[in-house]
Design an enzyme around this catalytic site. Structure first.
Site, mmCIF file in Angstrom:
data_model
loop_
_atom_site.group_PDB
_atom_site.id
_atom_site.type_symbol
_atom_site.label_atom_id
_atom_site.label_comp_id
_atom_site.label_asym_id
_atom_site.label_seq_id
_atom_site.Cartn_x
_atom_site.Cartn_y
_atom_site.Cartn_z
ATOM 1 N N GLY A 40 -9.506 -5.953 9.598
ATOM 2 C CA GLY A 40 -8.359 -5.273 10.186
ATOM 3 C C GLY A 40 -8.058 -5.732 11.590
ATOM 4 N N ARG A 41 -8.545 -4.990 12.572
ATOM 5 C CA ARG A 41 -8.132 -5.212 13.966
ATOM 6 C C ARG A 41 -8.455 -6.617 14.476
ATOM 7 N NH1 ARG A 41 -11.317 -0.426 16.298
ATOM 8 N NH2 ARG A 41 -12.388 -0.726 14.305
ATOM 9 N N LYS A 78 -7.988 1.707 -1.955
ATOM 10 C CA LYS A 78 -8.755 1.559 -0.715
ATOM 11 C C LYS A 78 -9.254 2.943 -0.331
ATOM 12 C CE LYS A 78 -8.636 -0.446 3.950
ATOM 13 N NZ LYS A 78 -8.953 0.681 4.831
ATOM 14 N N GLN A 123 0.839 -1.195 0.000
ATOM 15 C CA GLN A 123 0.000 0.000 0.000
ATOM 16 C C GLN A 123 0.873 1.243 0.000
ATOM 17 O OE1 GLN A 123 -2.419 1.777 3.318
ATOM 18 N NE2 GLN A 123 -4.143 1.219 1.988
ATOM 19 N N CYS A 178 -6.934 6.788 4.788
ATOM 20 C CA CYS A 178 -6.379 7.083 6.112
ATOM 21 C C CYS A 178 -6.683 8.522 6.515
ATOM 22 C CB CYS A 178 -4.867 6.846 6.106
ATOM 23 S SG CYS A 178 -4.114 7.121 7.724
#
Length: 332
Positions: free
Chosen positions: A234-235, A139, A70, A100
């Site tokens: 993700g997390r 993304k 990325q 982001c």
């Protein structure tokens, strides 16, 4: 490198790029748990590669394939050069970060703030595609600040699709660029999964993955069964990797590979030894292993032994085996 049809298949399930988390050691562990899932690097900025010469940020292990890089940036020429560098290093995909929300990213005029300038995003993507022998993807968020996602997102996807990009991951939340921290931006803006489904219906030729708030394989499979092409976690994949990744190859990909968390720990030992022999520290690896046994008896002691012992002089694979003894009799 992985060819394009295989990388698209791998994108049925992916682990999100996460700053300070999805480094090469984390990805090596995740690959032991799942052979099929697509893995992403932390975001690497194009200026760091092109102006800073920080190519060491691109180091990875061949075992990590399929693996995507990325990039963050907003200068088309700089992103094109960074894409060339990344592809030459052997990455299977180059992804542009348009999601982001951190202040540091905004100050560089990239990340989620680029949702406000779709023409610039398109210019960046066109330059990246021209420079890349591998697939270029995006993304993004559903919108930022006071934008209406139902207006902004279709227009954004239309502009992106016009560049020839065919694979897009949508974090199903807005990003608030002022007033919310990056952590709050992952939790406070409401999720809008129906909008992502609407985008798949409106752009059936695009490979669309959903991201944000997904915490189980059952949830991921429900999105796939409902018509989405991919799911990015993700997390949950980081904090509880066994629950997400151990069953992924069979449940999501229909593949036969199956291992255990205990076996993954044993398979990490030679990797840890090589890292230590090259001057590394054990905590650089074991910090990514703390959640391996979440929810199992002995998990607290596993975490405690690793956390307290990893920074001690001479710590190595013996420490990992000592920790494993609290959750399994394999190490005994």
């Amino acid at each position: 490198m992985t060819d394009k049809p295989l990388i698209s298949k791998a994108a049925r399930l992916s682990v999100a790029p996460m700053m300070d988390w999805t480094d090469r050691h984390c990805r090596y562990l995740h690959r032991l748990l799942s052979r099929e899932t697509l893995l992403y690097t932390e975001m690497v900025t194009a200026p760091a590669l092109v102006r800073g010469g920080a190519v060491h940020l691109l180091d990875f292990n061949t075992e990590e394939h399929p693996v995507a890089l990325q990039l963050g940036g907003s200068d088309p020429q700089e992103l094109a050069e960074a894409t060339r560098i990344g592809a030459a290093h052997g990455y299977d995909e180059i992804n542009l970060n348009v999601g982001c929300p951190s202040d540091r990213v905004q100050s560089g005029t990239f990340g989620a703030v680029l949702m406000k300038t779709p023409d610039l995003v398109a210019e960046c993507l066109s330059a990246m595609r021209a420079a890349s022998p591998v697939e270029v993807t995006v993304k993004c968020r559903i919108g930022v600040d006071d934008q209406d996602p139902h207006e902004v997102l279709p227009a954004f996807l239309d502009r992106v699709a016009a560049t020839g990009v065919r694979r897009i991951t949508i974090h199903a939340r807005k990003a608030w660029l002022q007033g919310l921290s990056p952590k709050e931006n992952r939790e406070i803006p409401p999720l809008d999964y129906p909008l992502v489904h609407e985008m798949k219906a409106a752009f059936p030729h695009l490979h669309i993955s959903v991201n944000g708030g997904i915490s189980s394989l059952d949830q991921a499979k429900a999105f796939l069964d409902a018509g989405l092409d991919g799911v990015m976690i993700g997390r949950a994949a980081y904090h509880n990797p066994a629950d997400i990744l151990l069953g992924a190859d069979t449940q999501i990909f229909g593949a036969g590979h199956m291992t255990t968390a205990e076996q993954a720990v044993l398979d990490m030992l030679p990797y840890i030894d090589r890292h230590l022999a090259n001057g590394g520290k054990v905590h650089q690896i074991t910090r990514h292993m703390l959640g391996l046994f979440t929810g199992r008896p002995g998990a607290r002691m596993w975490r405690r032994v690793l956390s307290e012992g990893a920074s001690r002089p001479g710590a190595g694979t013996r420490l990992v085996l000592d920790a494993l003894a609290h959750v399994s009799d394999i190490a005994a």
